[in-house]
Motif scaffolding. Structure first.
Motif, PDB file in Angstrom:
ATOM      1  N   GLY A 118     -13.748  17.853 -32.192  1.00  0.00           N
ATOM      2  CA  GLY A 118     -12.824  16.897 -32.787  1.00  0.00           C
ATOM      3  C   GLY A 118     -11.392  17.055 -32.345  1.00  0.00           C
ATOM      4  N   ASP A 119     -11.057  18.219 -31.770  1.00  0.00           N
ATOM      5  CA  ASP A 119      -9.710  18.404 -31.242  1.00  0.00           C
ATOM      6  C   ASP A 119      -9.569  17.675 -29.901  1.00  0.00           C
ATOM      7  OD1 ASP A 119      -8.976  19.930 -33.375  1.00  0.00           O
ATOM      8  OD2 ASP A 119      -9.014  21.860 -32.315  1.00  0.00           O
ATOM      9  N   PRO A 120      -8.315  17.422 -29.447  1.00  0.00           N
ATOM     10  CA  PRO A 120      -8.134  16.769 -28.143  1.00  0.00           C
ATOM     11  C   PRO A 120      -8.667  17.633 -27.012  1.00  0.00           C
ATOM     12  CG  PRO A 120      -6.092  16.748 -29.435  1.00  0.00           C
ATOM     13  CD  PRO A 120      -7.032  17.667 -30.129  1.00  0.00           C
ATOM     14  N   ARG A 121      -9.005  17.008 -25.905  1.00  0.00           N
ATOM     15  CA  ARG A 121      -9.453  17.737 -24.731  1.00  0.00           C
ATOM     16  C   ARG A 121      -8.317  18.608 -24.202  1.00  0.00           C
ATOM     17  NH1 ARG A 121     -14.221  16.844 -22.898  1.00  0.00           N
ATOM     18  NH2 ARG A 121     -13.762  17.722 -20.834  1.00  0.00           N
ATOM     19  N   ARG A 122      -8.690  19.721 -23.631  1.00  0.00           N
ATOM     20  CA  ARG A 122      -7.728  20.669 -23.077  1.00  0.00           C
ATOM     21  C   ARG A 122      -7.479  20.310 -21.622  1.00  0.00           C
ATOM     22  NH1 ARG A 122     -10.351  25.218 -22.516  1.00  0.00           N
ATOM     23  NH2 ARG A 122      -8.449  26.461 -22.372  1.00  0.00           N
ATOM     24  N   GLN A 123      -6.218  20.004 -21.296  1.00  0.00           N
ATOM     25  CA  GLN A 123      -5.902  19.522 -19.953  1.00  0.00           C
ATOM     26  C   GLN A 123      -4.689  20.257 -19.378  1.00  0.00           C
ATOM     27  OE1 GLN A 123      -5.460  15.309 -20.815  1.00  0.00           O
ATOM     28  NE2 GLN A 123      -7.575  14.919 -20.210  1.00  0.00           N
ATOM     29  N   TYR A 124      -4.693  20.310 -18.038  1.00  0.00           N
ATOM     30  CA  TYR A 124      -3.622  20.989 -17.295  1.00  0.00           C
ATOM     31  C   TYR A 124      -3.413  20.218 -16.003  1.00  0.00           C
ATOM     32  CZ  TYR A 124      -1.508  24.743 -14.421  1.00  0.00           C
ATOM     33  OH  TYR A 124      -0.706  25.498 -13.601  1.00  0.00           O
ATOM     34  N   GLY A 125      -2.152  19.910 -15.690  1.00  0.00           N
ATOM     35  CA  GLY A 125      -1.928  19.131 -14.477  1.00  0.00           C
ATOM     36  C   GLY A 125      -0.470  18.855 -14.209  1.00  0.00           C
ATOM     37  N   THR A 126      -0.193  17.617 -13.820  1.00  0.00           N
ATOM     38  CA  THR A 126       1.150  17.213 -13.424  1.00  0.00           C
ATOM     39  C   THR A 126       1.592  16.018 -14.256  1.00  0.00           C
ATOM     40  OG1 THR A 126       0.260  15.782 -11.681  1.00  0.00           O
ATOM     41  CG2 THR A 126       0.847  18.036 -11.060  1.00  0.00           C
ATOM     42  N   ALA A 127       2.894  15.753 -14.231  1.00  0.00           N
ATOM     43  CA  ALA A 127       3.441  14.629 -14.985  1.00  0.00           C
ATOM     44  C   ALA A 127       4.614  14.029 -14.236  1.00  0.00           C
ATOM     45  CB  ALA A 127       3.873  15.072 -16.385  1.00  0.00           C
ATOM     46  N   ILE A 128       4.872  12.765 -14.509  1.00  0.00           N
ATOM     47  CA  ILE A 128       6.061  12.070 -14.020  1.00  0.00           C
ATOM     48  C   ILE A 128       6.789  11.497 -15.220  1.00  0.00           C
ATOM     49  CG2 ILE A 128       6.910  10.090 -12.706  1.00  0.00           C
ATOM     50  CD1 ILE A 128       4.536  10.541 -10.770  1.00  0.00           C
ATOM     51  N   LEU A 129       8.072  11.794 -15.308  1.00  0.00           N
ATOM     52  CA  LEU A 129       8.957  11.204 -16.307  1.00  0.00           C
ATOM     53  C   LEU A 129       9.905  10.251 -15.593  1.00  0.00           C
ATOM     54  CD1 LEU A 129       9.952  14.426 -18.308  1.00  0.00           C
ATOM     55  CD2 LEU A 129       8.078  12.848 -18.814  1.00  0.00           C
ATOM     56  N   SER A 130      10.249   9.137 -16.250  1.00  0.00           N
ATOM     57  CA  SER A 130      11.094   8.154 -15.583  1.00  0.00           C
ATOM     58  C   SER A 130      11.971   7.410 -16.573  1.00  0.00           C
ATOM     59  CB  SER A 130      10.229   7.137 -14.826  1.00  0.00           C
ATOM     60  OG  SER A 130      11.029   6.115 -14.260  1.00  0.00           O
ATOM     61  N   ARG A 131      13.225   7.238 -16.175  1.00  0.00           N
ATOM     62  CA  ARG A 131      14.130   6.396 -16.941  1.00  0.00           C
ATOM     63  C   ARG A 131      13.803   4.922 -16.730  1.00  0.00           C
ATOM     64  NH1 ARG A 131      18.061   8.191 -19.452  1.00  0.00           N
ATOM     65  NH2 ARG A 131      18.089  10.126 -18.232  1.00  0.00           N
ATOM     66  N   TYR A 132      13.109   4.624 -15.635  1.00  0.00           N
ATOM     67  CA  TYR A 132      12.758   3.252 -15.278  1.00  0.00           C
ATOM     68  C   TYR A 132      11.292   2.984 -15.610  1.00  0.00           C
ATOM     69  CZ  TYR A 132      17.054   3.851 -12.633  1.00  0.00           C
ATOM     70  OH  TYR A 132      18.344   4.128 -12.276  1.00  0.00           O
ATOM     71  N   PRO A 133      10.923   1.714 -15.770  1.00  0.00           N
ATOM     72  CA  PRO A 133       9.539   1.389 -16.122  1.00  0.00           C
ATOM     73  C   PRO A 133       8.540   1.878 -15.081  1.00  0.00           C
ATOM     74  CG  PRO A 133      10.968  -0.509 -16.462  1.00  0.00           C
ATOM     75  CD  PRO A 133      11.800   0.515 -15.755  1.00  0.00           C
ATOM     76  N   ILE A 134       7.442   2.430 -15.562  1.00  0.00           N
ATOM     77  CA  ILE A 134       6.327   2.831 -14.717  1.00  0.00           C
ATOM     78  C   ILE A 134       5.305   1.689 -14.751  1.00  0.00           C
ATOM     79  CG2 ILE A 134       4.453   4.474 -14.382  1.00  0.00           C
ATOM     80  CD1 ILE A 134       6.220   6.608 -15.696  1.00  0.00           C
TER      81      ILE A 134
END
Length: 278
Positions: A118-134
């Protein structure tokens, strides 16, 4: 709250283009009209799951480094999402997006069952943050050996003042040059297929004189030799002796400045680059 935590491939793109049409951004200017400013500041940062070189967790420190950098589009590596107690099972990409009021895209390269049903899946990876729309995102799992860690290339199309920027973020294998070479060959195919201004950032786990970096820089330009000052070392953060974190750009993108930030929120120092899009 984050501006958008989930990307809709269709409606997100339509909404942005409607806004562009209504505001006139991206339309050829009439005589005397100002040309849109297409400068953008980017950052690459291996955040070491929010822990400093002594492995003390402090995601707020990570957020402070990103905010103080003034970067508008950010590629992050080693990002936990409900992964383990080492990061308090936090969705780190969403937490940072909420804290900094940025759009976010996340790619899970490792995806495991939760410790408790019932807990969320455990994940590891990369991310992109943006001030502009993705507008759209895609993650490509890169080649690996039977014993290698799964790595990926996260792609995001970002609308920067009427121009679509393809922003790529990766973290290559650290134990095997042969594996890195197979990974960069796959990345090079994806870069070659891009028809948009393209920026590739990431922790390549390789120095500039290696064939794997040479494969990428045969098509993309390494911003550091062009506009950076000094050796550009990024690892380790306390006493850096290697340059393994990069901002690479496609032809037509002008690098205006590059800087390794003197930060110890992680075991890597982040790299900031000011770019001008065509």
């Amino acid at each position: 709250m984050a501006r958008r935590s989930r990307v809709s491939r269709v409606w997100g793109r339509c909404a942005v283009f409607l806004a562009v049409a209504l505001t006139g951004v991206g339309v050829a200017p009439t005589s005397g009209a100002a040309v849109p400013n297409r400068d953008v500041t980017v950052l690459t940062f291996n955040i070491h799951h929010g822990a400093d070189p002594d492995d003390n967790l402090g995601l707020a420190r990570t957020a402070d480094v990103i905010r103080d950098s003034g970067a508008e589009v950010i590629g992050l590596q080693e990002v936990d999402r409900h992964w383990s107690s080492r990061s308090d099972f936090v969705d780190q990409a969403q937490w940072l997006a909420d804290r900094l009021d940025l759009h976010v895209a996340y790619a899970a390269n490792l995806d495991e069952d939760p410790l408790k049903p019932g807990d969320p899946r455990r994940q590891y990876g990369t991310a992109i943050l943006s001030r502009y729309p993705i507008l759209e995102t895609h993650n490509t799992l890169l080649p690996r050996s039977a014993t290698g860690e799964q790595r990926g290339l996260l792609e995001a199309d970002v609308m920067v003042r009427g121009t679509e920027l393809r922003f790529l973020n990766t973290h290559l294998e650290h134990t095997s040059q042969a594996e890195r070479l197979s990974q960069v060959k796959e990345i090079d195919k994806i870069v070659a297929s891009s028809t948009r201004p393209t920026v590739l950032v990431g922790d390549l786990n390789a120095t500039p004189d290696t064939p794997e970096v040479g494969t990428l820089t045969s098509r993309l330009k390494d911003t550091w030799p062009a506009v950076g000052k000094g050796d550009g070392f990024t690892f380790d953060a306390v006493n850096p002796t290697e340059r393994i974190d990069y901002v690479l750009t496609s032809p037509g993108i002008q690098a205006r400045a590059a800087q390794v930030l003197n930060a110890t929120a992680s075991d890597h120092r982040p790299v900031r680059a000011e770019l001008r899009l065509p």
